[in-house]
Design a protein around this motif. Structure first.
Motif, PDB file in Angstrom:
ATOM      1  N   ASN A 138       0.845  -1.196   0.000  1.00  0.00           N
ATOM      2  CA  ASN A 138       0.000   0.000   0.000  1.00  0.00           C
ATOM      3  C   ASN A 138       0.882   1.248   0.000  1.00  0.00           C
ATOM      4  N   CYS A 139       1.494   1.523  -1.123  1.00  0.00           N
ATOM      5  CA  CYS A 139       2.443   2.636  -1.242  1.00  0.00           C
ATOM      6  C   CYS A 139       1.813   3.984  -0.865  1.00  0.00           C
ATOM      7  N   ALA A 140       0.548   4.160  -1.220  1.00  0.00           N
ATOM      8  CA  ALA A 140      -0.120   5.442  -0.990  1.00  0.00           C
ATOM      9  C   ALA A 140      -0.296   5.765   0.490  1.00  0.00           C
ATOM     10  N   ALA A 141      -0.096   4.790   1.381  1.00  0.00           N
ATOM     11  CA  ALA A 141      -0.197   5.071   2.811  1.00  0.00           C
ATOM     12  C   ALA A 141       0.865   6.075   3.245  1.00  0.00           C
ATOM     13  N   THR A 144       2.639  10.195  -0.942  1.00  0.00           N
ATOM     14  CA  THR A 144       1.458  10.971  -1.326  1.00  0.00           C
ATOM     15  C   THR A 144       1.217  10.998  -2.833  1.00  0.00           C
ATOM     16  N   GLY A 145       2.232  10.803  -3.638  1.00  0.00           N
ATOM     17  CA  GLY A 145       2.069  10.844  -5.087  1.00  0.00           C
ATOM     18  C   GLY A 145       2.130   9.476  -5.746  1.00  0.00           C
ATOM     19  N   ALA A 146       1.968   8.408  -4.979  1.00  0.00           N
ATOM     20  CA  ALA A 146       2.106   7.053  -5.520  1.00  0.00           C
ATOM     21  C   ALA A 146       1.175   6.805  -6.700  1.00  0.00           C
ATOM     22  N   ASP A 147      -0.033   7.309  -6.648  1.00  0.00           N
ATOM     23  CA  ASP A 147      -0.984   7.070  -7.733  1.00  0.00           C
ATOM     24  C   ASP A 147      -0.572   7.748  -9.038  1.00  0.00           C
ATOM     25  N   GLN A 148       0.350   8.693  -8.952  1.00  0.00           N
ATOM     26  CA  GLN A 148       0.890   9.335 -10.145  1.00  0.00           C
ATOM     27  C   GLN A 148       2.298   8.840 -10.459  1.00  0.00           C
ATOM     28  N   GLY A 149       2.758   7.857  -9.710  1.00  0.00           N
ATOM     29  CA  GLY A 149       4.099   7.318  -9.928  1.00  0.00           C
ATOM     30  C   GLY A 149       5.187   8.142  -9.276  1.00  0.00           C
ATOM     31  N   ASP A 150       4.829   8.994  -8.309  1.00  0.00           N
ATOM     32  CA  ASP A 150       5.795   9.838  -7.626  1.00  0.00           C
ATOM     33  C   ASP A 150       6.119   9.234  -6.261  1.00  0.00           C
ATOM     34  N   TYR A 151       7.328   8.723  -6.129  1.00  0.00           N
ATOM     35  CA  TYR A 151       7.763   8.091  -4.888  1.00  0.00           C
ATOM     36  C   TYR A 151       8.905   8.864  -4.244  1.00  0.00           C
ATOM     37  N   ASP A 152       8.989  10.139  -4.535  1.00  0.00           N
ATOM     38  CA  ASP A 152      10.057  10.984  -4.013  1.00  0.00           C
ATOM     39  C   ASP A 152      10.019  10.993  -2.484  1.00  0.00           C
ATOM     40  N   LEU A 156       6.849  12.260   1.472  1.00  0.00           N
ATOM     41  CA  LEU A 156       6.346  11.224   2.370  1.00  0.00           C
ATOM     42  C   LEU A 156       5.424  11.828   3.416  1.00  0.00           C
ATOM     43  N   ARG A 157       4.469  11.034   3.859  1.00  0.00           N
ATOM     44  CA  ARG A 157       3.638  11.448   4.993  1.00  0.00           C
ATOM     45  C   ARG A 157       3.650  10.312   6.002  1.00  0.00           C
ATOM     46  N   PHE A 158       3.541  10.690   7.256  1.00  0.00           N
ATOM     47  CA  PHE A 158       3.487   9.714   8.332  1.00  0.00           C
ATOM     48  C   PHE A 158       2.044   9.213   8.399  1.00  0.00           C
ATOM     49  N   PRO A 159       1.816   7.897   8.313  1.00  0.00           N
ATOM     50  CA  PRO A 159       0.448   7.365   8.279  1.00  0.00           C
ATOM     51  C   PRO A 159      -0.388   7.760   9.499  1.00  0.00           C
ATOM     52  N   ALA A 160      -1.629   8.070   9.243  1.00  0.00           N
ATOM     53  CA  ALA A 160      -2.559   8.485  10.294  1.00  0.00           C
ATOM     54  C   ALA A 160      -2.704   7.402  11.355  1.00  0.00           C
ATOM     55  N   GLY A 161      -2.690   7.817  12.609  1.00  0.00           N
ATOM     56  CA  GLY A 161      -2.922   6.913  13.720  1.00  0.00           C
ATOM     57  C   GLY A 161      -1.743   6.040  14.108  1.00  0.00           C
ATOM     58  N   LEU A 162      -0.655   6.138  13.399  1.00  0.00           N
ATOM     59  CA  LEU A 162       0.521   5.321  13.697  1.00  0.00           C
ATOM     60  C   LEU A 162       1.258   5.926  14.888  1.00  0.00           C
ATOM     61  N   ASP A 163       1.678   5.078  15.802  1.00  0.00           N
ATOM     62  CA  ASP A 163       2.375   5.518  17.002  1.00  0.00           C
ATOM     63  C   ASP A 163       3.629   6.311  16.622  1.00  0.00           C
ATOM     64  N   ALA A 164       3.847   7.422  17.285  1.00  0.00           N
ATOM     65  CA  ALA A 164       4.958   8.326  16.988  1.00  0.00           C
ATOM     66  C   ALA A 164       6.331   7.662  17.154  1.00  0.00           C
ATOM     67  N   TYR A 166       7.431   5.225  15.762  1.00  0.00           N
ATOM     68  CA  TYR A 166       7.877   4.728  14.464  1.00  0.00           C
ATOM     69  C   TYR A 166       8.297   5.854  13.514  1.00  0.00           C
ATOM     70  N   ARG A 167       8.168   7.088  13.933  1.00  0.00           N
ATOM     71  CA  ARG A 167       8.430   8.250  13.085  1.00  0.00           C
ATOM     72  C   ARG A 167       9.884   8.351  12.624  1.00  0.00           C
ATOM     73  N   ARG A 168      10.831   7.815  13.373  1.00  0.00           N
ATOM     74  CA  ARG A 168      12.241   7.973  13.021  1.00  0.00           C
ATOM     75  C   ARG A 168      12.567   7.448  11.621  1.00  0.00           C
ATOM     76  N   ALA A 169      11.834   6.464  11.156  1.00  0.00           N
ATOM     77  CA  ALA A 169      12.095   5.916   9.807  1.00  0.00           C
ATOM     78  C   ALA A 169      11.749   6.930   8.724  1.00  0.00           C
ATOM     79  N   TRP A 170      10.926   7.922   9.033  1.00  0.00           N
ATOM     80  CA  TRP A 170      10.546   8.952   8.063  1.00  0.00           C
ATOM     81  C   TRP A 170      11.495  10.152   8.116  1.00  0.00           C
ATOM     82  N   ASN A 171      12.415  10.139   9.023  1.00  0.00           N
ATOM     83  CA  ASN A 171      13.288  11.308   9.217  1.00  0.00           C
ATOM     84  C   ASN A 171      14.736  11.070   8.823  1.00  0.00           C
ATOM     85  N   ASP A 172      15.005  10.082   7.977  1.00  0.00           N
ATOM     86  CA  ASP A 172      16.420   9.851   7.636  1.00  0.00           C
ATOM     87  C   ASP A 172      16.847  10.611   6.404  1.00  0.00           C
TER      88      ASP A 172
END
Length: 172
Positions: A138-141, A144-152, A156-164, A166-172
């Motif tokens: 589920n790339c679009a989770a 944000t641009g997965a449906d247009q083929g944009d995986y830059d 990225l967005r941190f998935p809604a409701g996900l415990d904070a 796990y956020r470090r993986a989005w900050n590298d």
């Protein structure tokens, strides 16, 4: 003696910029959706999951996927012969040929490819099972641009409701 006119020399920066842009586009084109995408690809494939850019898998993987739609990862995704032929031809024509996807991943899954696993190595297993993510497919989770083929990575967005925690993986 210079054989080029001042007008010709003034075009050199434009030509160099064009070549640089073309090489950057080509280098990352495997993750982009080709402009000639058949409507059936979005309609049929994109109705159940992200319409993945064909450059994310090598041609042999796409051929196996398209020849086994009656058992498509546990689901019957059968299509009429003409649509299968059209999509197979398009997927193979735009399949990944560069180093990143040269190796066929286990079970022909994008999420089992070496490059996917390397890019997502910091994502902990509970993230993939979270209700707002559901699976690694589920790339679009997160993208944000997965449906247009944009995986830059910048989009990225941190998935809604996900415990904070796990956020470090989005900050590298």
């Amino acid at each position: 003696m210079n054989r080029f006119t001042p007008r010709a020399l003034s075009l050199v920066p434009l030509l160099l910029a064009g070549l640089a842009a073309a090489s950057l586009t080509h280098a990352d084109s495997g993750r982009q959706l080709p402009r000639d995408m058949p409507a059936a690809y979005v309609q049929e494939c994109g109705s159940c999951h992200t319409a993945y850019p064909p450059g994310m898998l090598p041609a042999p993987s796409w051929k196996r996927i398209m020849s086994g739609l009656d058992q498509h990862y546990g689901t019957d995704a059968s299509l009429d012969a003409a649509t299968v032929q059209q999509l197979n031809r398009w997927l193979v024509a735009h399949a990944g040929t560069y180093k990143r996807v040269a190796e066929e991943p286990a079970q022909d899954r994008i999420t089992r490819s070496a490059w996917f696993e390397r890019k997502h190595r910091k994502i902990e297993p509970p993230v993939w099972k979270h209700v707002s993510v559901k699976s690694a497919a589920n790339c679009a989770a997160c993208h944000t641009g997965a449906d247009q083929g944009d995986y830059d990575d910048d989009n990225l967005r941190f998935p809604a409701g996900l415990d904070a925690r796990y956020r470090r993986a989005w900050n590298d």
